[in-house]
Design a protein around this motif. Structure first.
Motif: not given
Length: 161
Positions: A59-63, A112-117, A160-161
């Protein structure tokens, strides 16, 4: 479980798993062997609290952490939890699924690799873990030892970026 066979790995929410199944998993002494923060008994109340905490992360972080399924069967839990500005990856498998760790980790790290955050992922492992070859093979760098909640851990980081 034969890790050499093809397994259909899927992620679900922990709230979809029967609490008794999580309690049995987390009560296995082979699981506790490498979990220095596991200092309490896993009963129904502990599972409800654990699942609520993990749902709050979503809920807080979306992951957050998932329930991990192999061929539709619960084999453990793991995923990402935000710790300050870092995303920490954890994986806790049932002993009969230990051989699936690399495959599950690879699938989770694709998120993680696909998530720019998430420019990097951290891993905290207890010093009792001696086989660290998988982390080296994926390119994780050892950052040093840290203390977390009163226990010592080896900290690694993977870009991961």
């Amino acid at each position: 479980m034969d890790a050499n066979l093809k397994h259909n790995i899927a992620f679900a929410r922990l709230s979809e798993i029967e609490p008794a199944e999580i309690a049995a998993h987390m009560s296995d002494p082979r699981v506790a062997e490498h979990m220095p923060l596991l200092t309490f008994a896993w009963d129904d109340a502990a599972v409800r609290k654990f699942v609520a905490q993990k749902e709050e992360c979503w809920n807080r972080d979306g992951l957050g952490h998932w329930a991990i399924l192999s061929d539709g069967r619960y084999v453990g839990w793991g995923g990402f939890q935000k710790e300050g500005d870092e995303w920490d990856f954890g994986l806790v498998l049932r002993p009969d699924a230990f051989g699936l760790g690399t495959r599950i980790s690879r699938k989770a790290l694709e998120y993680a690799i696909a998530d720019e955050r998430i420019p990097f992922v951290t891993f905290l492992l207890p010093p009792s873990r001696k086989n660290l070859g998988a982390l080296k093979r994926i390119g994780a760098k050892f950052l040093g030892e840290i203390e977390y909640d009163g226990a010592r851990f080896l900290k690694f980081q993977l870009e991961t970026a």
